[in-house]
Write a protein that holds these residues in place. Structure first.
Motif, PDB file in Angstrom:
ATOM      1  N   GLU A 377       0.854  -1.183   0.000  1.00 25.58           N
ATOM      2  CA  GLU A 377       0.000   0.000   0.000  1.00 25.58           C
ATOM      3  C   GLU A 377       0.892   1.236   0.000  1.00 25.58           C
ATOM      4  OE1 GLU A 377      -2.371  -0.381   3.482  1.00 25.58           O
ATOM      5  OE2 GLU A 377      -3.623  -2.006   2.660  1.00 25.58           O
ATOM      6  N   VAL A 378       0.460   2.269  -0.718  1.00 25.56           N
ATOM      7  CA  VAL A 378       1.260   3.493  -0.781  1.00 25.56           C
ATOM      8  C   VAL A 378       0.346   4.697  -0.578  1.00 25.56           C
ATOM      9  CG1 VAL A 378       1.076   3.528  -3.309  1.00 25.56           C
ATOM     10  CG2 VAL A 378       2.846   4.880  -2.187  1.00 25.56           C
ATOM     11  N   GLN A 379       0.816   5.625   0.232  1.00 28.92           N
ATOM     12  CA  GLN A 379       0.128   6.900   0.466  1.00 28.92           C
ATOM     13  C   GLN A 379       1.150   8.013   0.260  1.00 28.92           C
ATOM     14  OE1 GLN A 379      -1.195   6.451   4.496  1.00 28.92           O
ATOM     15  NE2 GLN A 379      -2.990   5.218   3.940  1.00 28.92           N
ATOM     16  N   SER A 380       0.723   9.067  -0.419  1.00 32.08           N
ATOM     17  CA  SER A 380       1.684  10.141  -0.684  1.00 32.08           C
ATOM     18  C   SER A 380       0.973  11.456  -0.935  1.00 32.08           C
ATOM     19  CB  SER A 380       2.552   9.789  -1.896  1.00 32.08           C
ATOM     20  OG  SER A 380       3.485  10.826  -2.168  1.00 32.08           O
ATOM     21  N   THR A 381       1.639  12.532  -0.523  1.00 33.78           N
ATOM     22  CA  THR A 381       1.207  13.886  -0.840  1.00 33.78           C
ATOM     23  C   THR A 381       2.410  14.597  -1.447  1.00 33.78           C
ATOM     24  OG1 THR A 381      -0.327  13.902   1.026  1.00 33.78           O
ATOM     25  CG2 THR A 381       0.265  16.039   0.075  1.00 33.78           C
ATOM     26  N   GLU A 382       2.190  15.223  -2.595  1.00 37.53           N
ATOM     27  CA  GLU A 382       3.310  15.887  -3.266  1.00 37.53           C
ATOM     28  C   GLU A 382       3.960  16.915  -2.337  1.00 37.53           C
ATOM     29  OE1 GLU A 382       3.416  16.522  -7.768  1.00 37.53           O
ATOM     30  OE2 GLU A 382       1.296  16.752  -7.286  1.00 37.53           O
ATOM     31  N   GLY A 383       5.292  16.850  -2.251  1.00 38.84           N
ATOM     32  CA  GLY A 383       6.037  17.771  -1.422  1.00 38.84           C
ATOM     33  C   GLY A 383       6.140  17.349   0.029  1.00 38.84           C
ATOM     34  N   GLN A 384       5.449  16.247   0.407  1.00 39.33           N
ATOM     35  CA  GLN A 384       5.460  15.812   1.803  1.00 39.33           C
ATOM     36  C   GLN A 384       5.937  14.369   1.962  1.00 39.33           C
ATOM     37  OE1 GLN A 384       1.818  16.730   3.887  1.00 39.33           O
ATOM     38  NE2 GLN A 384       1.474  18.571   2.659  1.00 39.33           N
ATOM     39  N   GLY A 385       6.410  13.766   0.898  1.00 41.09           N
ATOM     40  CA  GLY A 385       6.959  12.425   0.998  1.00 41.09           C
ATOM     41  C   GLY A 385       5.950  11.327   0.708  1.00 41.09           C
ATOM     42  N   ALA A 386       6.357  10.078   0.998  1.00 37.39           N
ATOM     43  CA  ALA A 386       5.521   8.914   0.697  1.00 37.39           C
ATOM     44  C   ALA A 386       5.663   7.872   1.797  1.00 37.39           C
ATOM     45  CB  ALA A 386       5.919   8.316  -0.654  1.00 37.39           C
ATOM     46  N   ARG A 387       4.621   7.099   1.988  1.00 39.92           N
ATOM     47  CA  ARG A 387       4.611   6.004   2.963  1.00 39.92           C
ATOM     48  C   ARG A 387       4.269   4.710   2.232  1.00 39.92           C
ATOM     49  NH1 ARG A 387       0.378   3.391   5.308  1.00 39.92           N
ATOM     50  NH2 ARG A 387       0.725   2.336   7.305  1.00 39.92           N
ATOM     51  N   PHE A 388       5.202   3.760   2.248  1.00 37.61           N
ATOM     52  CA  PHE A 388       4.987   2.439   1.668  1.00 37.61           C
ATOM     53  C   PHE A 388       4.800   1.438   2.802  1.00 37.61           C
ATOM     54  CE2 PHE A 388       7.052   4.723  -1.706  1.00 37.61           C
ATOM     55  CZ  PHE A 388       6.526   4.200  -2.875  1.00 37.61           C
ATOM     56  N   CYS A 389       3.747   0.653   2.716  1.00 39.88           N
ATOM     57  CA  CYS A 389       3.476  -0.364   3.742  1.00 39.88           C
ATOM     58  C   CYS A 389       3.343  -1.727   3.070  1.00 39.88           C
ATOM     59  CB  CYS A 389       2.206  -0.014   4.513  1.00 39.88           C
ATOM     60  SG  CYS A 389       1.930  -1.117   5.919  1.00 39.88           S
ATOM     61  N   VAL A 390       4.243  -2.618   3.398  1.00 40.47           N
ATOM     62  CA  VAL A 390       4.210  -3.995   2.864  1.00 40.47           C
ATOM     63  C   VAL A 390       3.417  -4.848   3.846  1.00 40.47           C
ATOM     64  CG1 VAL A 390       5.569  -6.014   2.243  1.00 40.47           C
ATOM     65  CG2 VAL A 390       6.429  -3.702   1.744  1.00 40.47           C
ATOM     66  N   ILE A 391       2.278  -5.353   3.398  1.00 41.62           N
ATOM     67  CA  ILE A 391       1.451  -6.239   4.223  1.00 41.62           C
ATOM     68  C   ILE A 391       1.740  -7.673   3.814  1.00 41.62           C
ATOM     69  CG2 ILE A 391      -0.885  -6.830   4.967  1.00 41.62           C
ATOM     70  CD1 ILE A 391      -0.164  -4.014   5.687  1.00 41.62           C
ATOM     71  N   LEU A 392       2.285  -8.464   4.747  1.00 39.17           N
ATOM     72  CA  LEU A 392       2.544  -9.874   4.502  1.00 39.17           C
ATOM     73  C   LEU A 392       1.487 -10.704   5.210  1.00 39.17           C
ATOM     74  CD1 LEU A 392       6.422  -9.860   4.932  1.00 39.17           C
ATOM     75  CD2 LEU A 392       5.155 -10.136   2.790  1.00 39.17           C
ATOM     76  N   PRO A 393       1.154 -11.877   4.690  1.00 39.19           N
ATOM     77  CA  PRO A 393       0.070 -12.680   5.261  1.00 39.19           C
ATOM     78  C   PRO A 393       0.343 -13.079   6.709  1.00 39.19           C
ATOM     79  CG  PRO A 393       1.306 -13.928   3.619  1.00 39.19           C
ATOM     80  CD  PRO A 393       1.768 -12.520   3.529  1.00 39.19           C
ATOM     81  N   PRO A 394      -0.669 -13.614   7.408  1.00 37.19           N
ATOM     82  CA  PRO A 394      -0.541 -13.937   8.839  1.00 37.19           C
ATOM     83  C   PRO A 394       0.678 -14.793   9.133  1.00 37.19           C
ATOM     84  CG  PRO A 394      -2.793 -14.220   8.118  1.00 37.19           C
ATOM     85  CD  PRO A 394      -1.982 -13.934   6.883  1.00 37.19           C
TER      86      PRO A 394
END
Length: 398
Positions: A377-394
Motif C-alpha cells: 500500500e502506498v500513500q503520498s502527498t506531493e512535497g510531503q513524501g511517501a509512505r509504503f506499507c508492505v502487508i505480509l500474510p498472517p
C-alpha cells in the motif's frame, strides 16, 4: 432437394373443405408445407404463428371475406409483405379481379382452377421466397463477417499499439541499461587506468594502506551497483516467465529489518537522510528471507533517491491480517496520477532523471510481495513524501 432453411409455407383459405383438399393435392411437393384455414379468423391465427411464402384466399366466404382478410394482412407489419392470390367462382362481370388488385393482390384466378397455371404461379412465388431468404442469409453472413472483421481489426490495432509500445519500451530499456551499466564500468576503467599510470611511474606511494582501502571500497560499490542492475534484469525475466522462486524459511522479520536498516546507514548519510528504525516486538514467521530483504532494500533505495536531505523512518509491527513493514520518507512525494504506474516496470518517478536505476525496484518489490500472498500500500502527498506499507500474510508456524 431444397435446403431445410428454404422450406416454403403456403396458406390456403377457403370455406369449403373439398376446395381445400383439392388445392392440397394439387400443390403437394418437396420443400412446400401447406396450411389450411376454413375462415378468415382461422387464417389470422396461422398468420400470427408462421411465416408464409404465399397466401391463396377465396373471395366469397361467410363472415370475413377474402378482401377483408387481405386488408387486415396489408395493415399488419408482420404480414403486409406476403403475396396474395385471390380465387373466386364468381363471374367476370362482378369485377372481383379489379377489386382484388386494389386490395394488394398479386394475382387473381377464377374457378374452376387450371392445375397447370396454379402450379406454375405457386412455383414462381415459392422460388421468389426462397431467393429472398437466401439473400437475407447471405446479407446476414456478410454483416456477421463485417462485424468479425471489425473485431479482428480492433484486435490488430490493439496488438500493433502493444507492439509499438513494447518496441519503445525495449529501446528505452536498452538505452537505460547501456547508460546505467556504463556509469560504474567507466568509473572502474578510469580507476584502473589511473593505477596503471601510477605503476608505470613507479609511484608506489599512491598505494598506501589508507588509499588502497578507499580504492577497494570504491571498486566494491561500483561492482555491487553492476550486480544489482544485472540481478534486477534477471528478476524481471523470471517474473515474466513465472519462474520467480520463493523459498520460505522460518526467521524473525524484526531482526532481518534491523540488519538491512543498519547496512543502509552509510548510504542514507551520503544522501543527507537520517534513518531510524522502530520495532518493539519479535515478528517470527515463514517467508523468503532473501526476497523480503530485497523488497526492503528496494524501498530504502527508493526513499534515499526521492527523500534526499529528509528523514527516512522504518517500522515493523503486527497488524490484524499479518505484519506490516513500513518505509516512510519526507521527500518530493508522488503525483496522484502516478501512484498506480510506479509499480510498472521501467517506470521512474518525477525527479529521478539524474539518479541511477532502471525503474524496476518497485515493480520487483510488488511482484515479490504478491508472490507471498501480500500487497504493498502506498500513500503520498506531493512535497510531503511517501509512505509504503508492505502487508505480509498472517504469521505461520515453523
Amino acid at each position: 432437394m431444397p435446403d431445410q432453411n428454404d422450406e416454403a409455407k403456403l396458406l390456403i383459405v377457403d370455406d369449403l373443405p373439398e376446395n381445400l383438399l383439392a388445392l392440397d393435392a394439387l400443390l403437394q411437393g418437396q420443400g412446400i408445407a401447406l396450411y389450411k384455414a376454413e375462415s378468415g379468423e382461422q387464417a389470422l391465427e396461422l398468420l400470427l404463428r408462421h411465416e408464409f411464402a404465399l397466401a391463396i384466399l377465396d373471395v366469397q366466404m361467410p363472415g370475413m371475406n377474402g378482401f377483408q382478410l387481405a386488408e387486415l394482412m396489408r395493415s399488419t407489419e408482420r404480414t403486409k409483405q406476403i403475396p396474395i392470390v385471390f380465387v373466386s367462382a364468381a363471374g367476370h362481370e362482378l369485377n372481383y379481379a379489379f377489386k382484388g388488385y386494389e386490395s394488394g393482390a398479386v394475382d387473381f384466378m377464377h374457378k374452376p382452377l387450371d392445375s397447370h397455371a396454379v402450379r406454375s404461379k405457386v412455383n414462381v412465388f415459392v422460388a421468389l421466397y426462397r431467393n429472398r431468404k437466401r439473400m437475407a442469409r447471405q446479407l446476414e453472413a456478410l454483416e456477421q463477417s463485417r462485424r468479425e472483421q471489425e473485431v479482428l481489426l480492433d484486435e490488430l490495432r490493439s496488438t500493433q499499439t502493444e507492439l509499438e509500445q513494447a518496441v519503445r519500451m525495449r529501446d528505452d530499456f536498452m538505452s537505460m541499461v547501456s547508460h546505467e551499466l556504463k556509469t560504474p564500468l567507466n568509473t572502474l576503467i578510469l580507476e584502473v587506468q589511473l593505477r596503471k599510470l601510477q605503476l608505470s611511474k613507479h609511484n608506489l606511494a599512491a598505494f598506501s594502506e589508507d588509499r588502497l582501502q578507499a580504492m577497494v571500497e570504491k571498486d566494491e560499490r561500483q561492482i555491487r551497483s553492476l550486480i544489482r542492475l544485472i540481478d534486477d534484469m534477471l528478476d524481471v525475466s523470471r517474473i515474466r516467465t513465472g519462474k520467480l522462486s520463493i523459498r520460505p524459511t522460518y526467521f524473525d522479520l524484526a531482526q532481518l529489518v534491523g540488519k538491512v536498516v543498519e547496512s543502509f546507514f552509510q548510504q542514507m548519510a551520503i544522501n543527507g537522510c537520517e534513518l531510524t528504525f522502530q520495532c518493539s516486538e519479535s515478528l517470527p514467521g515463514v517467508w523468503d528471507e532473501f526476497r523480503i530483504e530485497q523488497v526492503l532494500a528496494n524501498l530504502l533505495t527508493n526513499a534515499a533517491r526521492y527523500g534526499v536531505g529528509k528523514p527516512v523512518e522504518v517500522r515493523a509491527y503486527s497488524v490484524t491480517h499479518g505484519v506490516c513493514l513500513e518505509v516512510r520518507d519526507y521527500g518530493i512525494g508522488i503525483n496522484p496520477a502516478n501512484l498506480e504506474r510506479i509499480f510498472h516496470q521501467f517506470e521512474r518517478g518525477d525527479g529521478s532523471e539524474n539518479s541511477a536505476g532502471l525503474g524496476l525496484g518497485l515493480f520487483i518489490a510488488d511482484q515479490i510481495v504478491k508472490a507471498h500472498g501480500g500487497r504493498i500500500e502506498v500513500q503520498s502527498t506531493e512535497g510531503q513524501g511517501a509512505r509504503f506499507c508492505v502487508i505480509l500474510p498472517p504469521l505461520d508456524s515453523p
